[in-house]
Design a protein around this motif. Structure first.
Motif, short mmCIF file in Angstrom:
data_model
loop_
_atom_site.label_atom_id
_atom_site.label_comp_id
_atom_site.label_asym_id
_atom_site.label_seq_id
_atom_site.Cartn_x
_atom_site.Cartn_y
_atom_site.Cartn_z
N ILE A 148 0.85 -1.19 0.00
CA ILE A 148 0.00 0.00 0.00
C ILE A 148 0.88 1.24 0.00
N LYS A 149 0.25 2.41 -0.09
CA LYS A 149 0.99 3.67 -0.08
C LYS A 149 0.70 4.45 1.20
N LEU A 150 1.59 5.38 1.48
CA LEU A 150 1.42 6.32 2.59
C LEU A 150 1.20 7.70 2.01
N ALA A 151 0.30 8.45 2.59
CA ALA A 151 -0.03 9.79 2.10
C ALA A 151 0.18 10.81 3.22
N ILE A 152 1.01 11.80 2.94
CA ILE A 152 1.25 12.86 3.90
C ILE A 152 0.62 14.16 3.39
N GLU A 153 0.25 15.01 4.33
CA GLU A 153 -0.44 16.25 3.99
C GLU A 153 0.33 17.45 4.53
N PRO A 154 0.73 18.37 3.67
CA PRO A 154 1.32 19.61 4.20
C PRO A 154 0.33 20.32 5.12
N GLU A 155 0.73 20.52 6.36
CA GLU A 155 -0.12 21.13 7.39
C GLU A 155 0.66 22.25 8.06
N PRO A 156 0.11 23.44 8.19
CA PRO A 156 0.87 24.56 8.74
C PRO A 156 1.37 24.34 10.16
N GLY A 157 0.72 23.46 10.92
CA GLY A 157 1.15 23.20 12.29
C GLY A 157 2.09 22.02 12.43
N ASN A 158 2.52 21.44 11.31
CA ASN A 158 3.31 20.21 11.34
C ASN A 158 4.73 20.42 10.81
N VAL A 159 5.54 19.38 10.97
CA VAL A 159 6.92 19.42 10.47
C VAL A 159 6.93 19.64 8.96
N ILE A 160 6.08 18.92 8.24
CA ILE A 160 5.92 19.18 6.80
C ILE A 160 4.83 20.23 6.67
N ALA A 161 5.26 21.48 6.73
CA ALA A 161 4.33 22.59 6.93
C ALA A 161 3.74 23.17 5.65
N ASP A 162 4.41 22.95 4.52
CA ASP A 162 3.92 23.57 3.29
C ASP A 162 4.37 22.75 2.08
N ALA A 163 3.96 23.19 0.90
CA ALA A 163 4.24 22.44 -0.33
C ALA A 163 5.74 22.38 -0.63
N ARG A 164 6.45 23.43 -0.31
CA ARG A 164 7.89 23.46 -0.60
C ARG A 164 8.63 22.41 0.23
N ILE A 165 8.30 22.32 1.51
CA ILE A 165 8.96 21.33 2.38
C ILE A 165 8.54 19.93 1.96
N ALA A 166 7.29 19.76 1.57
CA ALA A 166 6.82 18.45 1.12
C ALA A 166 7.58 18.01 -0.13
N ARG A 167 7.81 18.94 -1.04
CA ARG A 167 8.56 18.60 -2.26
C ARG A 167 9.99 18.15 -1.93
N ARG A 168 10.59 18.87 -0.99
CA ARG A 168 11.95 18.52 -0.60
C ARG A 168 12.00 17.12 0.03
N LEU A 169 11.00 16.83 0.87
CA LEU A 169 10.95 15.50 1.49
C LEU A 169 10.80 14.42 0.43
N LEU A 170 9.89 14.60 -0.50
CA LEU A 170 9.69 13.60 -1.54
C LEU A 170 10.96 13.36 -2.32
N ASP A 171 11.67 14.42 -2.63
CA ASP A 171 12.91 14.27 -3.40
C ASP A 171 13.98 13.55 -2.60
N GLN A 172 14.02 13.81 -1.30
CA GLN A 172 15.02 13.15 -0.46
C GLN A 172 14.70 11.68 -0.25
N VAL A 173 13.43 11.38 -0.02
CA VAL A 173 13.04 10.00 0.29
C VAL A 173 13.03 9.14 -0.97
N GLY A 174 12.44 9.68 -2.04
CA GLY A 174 12.39 8.95 -3.30
C GLY A 174 11.69 7.62 -3.22
N ALA A 175 10.69 7.49 -2.35
CA ALA A 175 10.03 6.21 -2.13
C ALA A 175 8.79 6.08 -3.01
N ALA A 176 8.67 4.95 -3.66
CA ALA A 176 7.52 4.72 -4.52
C ALA A 176 6.22 4.61 -3.73
#
Length: 276
Positions: A148-176
Motif C-alpha cells: 500500500i501507499k502512505l499519504a502525507i499532507e502539508p499542514e501549517p502546524g506540522n513538520v511538513i508545513a507547506d508544499a515546498r517542504i513536502a517537495r523537498r521531502l519527496l525528493d530526499q526519500v524517493g520512495a515509490a
C-alpha cells in the motif's frame, strides 16, 4: 475524480451505519477511520475480521475506501511515545490491506506534546525532521511489505508545513510508496486568501505528480472551517488545477458538522462536474 468524505464526520460506530449514511448522502467513497467501528484510530489490537467487515459493507453499497487514517504524532518530542505507536500503526497498515484501502494517511507531527496538529517553534528544527524521518522510514517499510501507499499532507502546524517542504521531502526519500494529500485550505490563511490562486497553482506545480488524495476543506475569511462552497476558498479553481495535473482520485470533504453532509456531497458533485 469522485466525491468522498471523512467517515468520522458521522457520529456512528458500526461500518453498516456509517456506510449507509455515506451512500445515502451521495458520496462515492470514504476516507475511513477505525473509530467508525468503535476502535481507537491507531489501535493496540485489531479484532479478527473487523477490517474485512468494512470491506464487505463498502462493496455492498458500491463505495470505495479511498484511504484509512493512521495519524499519530510522528514528531512527538518524547521518543518513548513515538516508539509506543509503532506496533499500533502496524495494526492500521494491516487493517488497510485487509479492507482494500490503497493508502494510509499520516500526520507528519508536531513538537507540541499534547496536540499533533498544533504549531510549535521547534517544528522546523533538524531534530524534529530527524525524528519524523525515522518514523516515516519505519512506516514506509510496513507499507512496502503490505503493498500500500502512505499519504502525507502539508499542514501549517506540522513538520511538513507547506508544499515546498513536502517537495523537498519527496525528493530526499524517493520512495515509490509515498505520496501527497493536498488541501487548498491548509495552504491558506485569512491573510493569504487574496493570493490563493497563485499559492494553489504553485503547490500543484510542485506536488501534482505525487498526488494521492485531495481534500476539499473550505474556510471562511476569519479562518473558520466551513462546509465546501460556503467559504472563501476558490474550490472550483482548486479542482481545475487538480484535474490539469492528471489527478483522478478522491476529493474528500471534512471539517464540518454531520448536519451538512448531504449538502457537502452535492457541492462536491457540482465541483467535479464543473471542472474543465
Amino acid at each position: 475524480m469522485y466525491p468522498a468524505i471523512f467517515a468520522r464526520t458521522y457520529p456512528l460506530t458500526t461500518a453498516a451505519a456509517v456506510l449507509d449514511a455515506v451512500a445515502r448522502d451521495g458520496y462515492a467513497g470514504v476516507q475511513f477511520n477505525l473509530s467508525c467501528i468503535g476502535l481507537d484510530p491507531v489501535p493496540q489490537t485489531l479484532p479478527e475480521g473487523a477490517a474485512e467487515t468494512v470491506a464487505t459493507e463498502a462493496a455492498a453499497r458500491d463505495l470505495r475506501i479511498a484511504a484509512l487514517s493512521g495519524t499519530y504524532n510522528m514528531a512527538h518530542p518524547d521518543a518513548t511515545v513515538r516508539l509506543a505507536f509503532r506496533p499500533r500503526f502496524a495494526n492500521v497498515v494491516a487493517a488497510a490491506r485487509a479492507m482494500g484501502a490503497p493508502m494510509v494517511t499520516l500526520c507528519t507531527g508536531s513538537r507540541n506534546p499534547t496536540d499533533m496538529w498544533a504549531a510549535h517553534p521547534d517544528n522546523a528544527s533538524d531534530a524534529a525532521m530527524r525524528d519524523f524521518r525515522a518514523e516515516l522510514d519505519f512506516a514506509l517499510q510496513l507499507a512496502s511489505d503490505a503493498g500500500i501507499k502512505l499519504a502525507i499532507e502539508p499542514e501549517p502546524g506540522n513538520v511538513i508545513a507547506d508544499a515546498r517542504i513536502a517537495r523537498r521531502l519527496l525528493d530526499q526519500v524517493g520512495a515509490a510508496h509515498l505520496g501527497i494529500i493536498l488541501d487548498a485550505a491548509n495552504l491558506l490563511s485569512p491573510a493569504t486568501l487574496p493570493r490563493q490562486h497563485e499559492i494553489m497553482a504553485k503547490a500543484v506545480d510542485l506536488l501534482g505528480d505525487d498526488l494521492l488524495l485531495a481534500h476539499a476543506k473550505d474556510i471562511a475569511t476569519d479562518g473558520r472551517v466551513v462546509a465546501p462552497g460556503r467559504g472563501a476558498v476558490d474550490l472550483p479553481a482548486f479542482v481545475a488545477l487538480l484535474r490539469s495535473a492528471g489527478f483522478d482520485g478522491a476529493l474528500v470533504a471534512h471539517g464540518f458538522d454531520a448536519a451538512d453532509t448531504a449538502p457537502a456531497a452535492r457541492a462536491l458533485q457540482d465541483l467535479i462536474a464543473g471542472a474543465p
